[in-house]
Design a protein around this motif. Structure first.
Motif, mmCIF file in Angstrom:
data_model
loop_
_atom_site.group_PDB
_atom_site.id
_atom_site.type_symbol
_atom_site.label_atom_id
_atom_site.label_comp_id
_atom_site.label_asym_id
_atom_site.label_seq_id
_atom_site.Cartn_x
_atom_site.Cartn_y
_atom_site.Cartn_z
ATOM 1 N N ARG A 182 0.828 -1.197 0.000
ATOM 2 C CA ARG A 182 0.000 0.000 0.000
ATOM 3 C C ARG A 182 0.867 1.254 0.000
ATOM 4 N N ILE A 183 0.226 2.401 -0.048
ATOM 5 C CA ILE A 183 0.954 3.660 -0.054
ATOM 6 C C ILE A 183 1.212 4.136 1.377
ATOM 7 N N SER A 184 2.413 4.617 1.620
ATOM 8 C CA SER A 184 2.744 5.289 2.888
ATOM 9 C C SER A 184 2.816 6.782 2.616
ATOM 10 N N ILE A 185 2.174 7.557 3.445
ATOM 11 C CA ILE A 185 2.216 9.017 3.309
ATOM 12 C C ILE A 185 2.691 9.604 4.625
ATOM 13 N N LEU A 186 3.855 10.231 4.576
ATOM 14 C CA LEU A 186 4.414 10.868 5.760
ATOM 15 C C LEU A 186 4.334 12.379 5.573
ATOM 16 N N ASN A 187 3.833 13.048 6.569
ATOM 17 C CA ASN A 187 3.576 14.477 6.473
ATOM 18 C C ASN A 187 4.548 15.317 7.290
ATOM 19 N N CYS A 188 4.714 16.545 6.843
ATOM 20 C CA CYS A 188 5.653 17.459 7.488
ATOM 21 C C CYS A 188 5.132 18.888 7.297
ATOM 22 N N ASP A 189 5.176 19.681 8.329
ATOM 23 C CA ASP A 189 4.793 21.084 8.250
ATOM 24 C C ASP A 189 5.944 21.945 8.747
#
Lengths: 114, 115
Positions: free
Chosen positions: A17-24
């Protein structure tokens, strides 16, 4: 004051599956963004980067998206593999200023479940 | 890519003592960086070590606490002086990438525990 934030300390994803890692980020002077990957007992290794003049950069299974107006970037890994299980650090620098230091986020621990 | 080694890989030290961490790079590099990663925290830059000049320290870090040596272009040491439990961290050295200075190569780190 944390200039680079990764609000998810951990993430679990099924293999394939897709992994989505977020950053702000908060500093509008940042113009270069990087992702590093770290395995236990090893130092971080550079993964992928993006300049602020772009909104997307792709390298194989890894794609980084940048939304400057939202001061947000994300790392997409597709398909995810068990070997991707590691801590991912988002980082930023302000290369066009005199303070060209890399500021790291706290990291997100990714677990890819076989 | 550069290969960076660090010694020791880990150590347990008593309060009030000092520990010197060594960083060896397999090629000549002008700049080397020393970082600290406290438990659950991000990597924080301690100082930049340039060969032939004094290290440049970041806000919150001072030379008396973290003296750095840079005797040549392949080697650097960081000393953690008069240690307290708050100094328990992973200490990492790195050097800038050849293509982009920000795309750094890191050593494996030194895990320090202060009792």
């Amino acid at each position: 004051d944390q200039q680079v934030k990764q609000n998810s300390p951990s993430l679990s994803v099924q293999e394939g599956r897709i992994s989505i890692l977020n950053c702000d980020y908060t500093n509008s002077m940042f113009d270069y963004f990087l992702w590093y990957k770290k395995y236990p007992a090893e130092g971080p290794t550079f993964l992928i980067s993006i300049s602020s003049i772009k909104d997307k950069n792709e390298d194989g299974r890894f794609t980084v998206f940048l939304n400057k107006s939202a001061k947000h970037l994300s790392l997409h890994i597709v398909p995810s593999q068990p070997g991707d299980s590691a801590v991912y650090f988002c980082a930023a620098s302000a290369r066009e200023t005199s303070y060209d230091k890399v500021i790291f986020g706290p990291g997100t621990s990714l677990s890819v479940i076989p | 890519s550069a290969v960076i080694s660090q010694k020791p890989s880990r150590d347990i030290c008593q309060r009030g003592t000092s520990l010197t961490i060594q960083c060896q790079v397999d090629s000549q590099v002008t700049m080397m960086f020393w970082y600290r990663q406290q438990p659950g925290q991000s990597l924080t830059l301690i100082a930049t070590a340039n060969q032939g000049s004094e290290a440049t320290y970041e806000s919150g870090f001072v030379i008396d606490k973290f003296p750095i040596s840079r005797p040549n272009l392949t080697f650097s040491t960081l000393t953690v002086s008069n240690m307290s439990p708050e100094d328990s961290s992973i200490y990492l050295c790195s050097d800038p990438g050849l293509v982009d200075l920000n795309e750094q190569f890191f050593g494996p780190g030194t895990r320090l525990t202060v009792l």
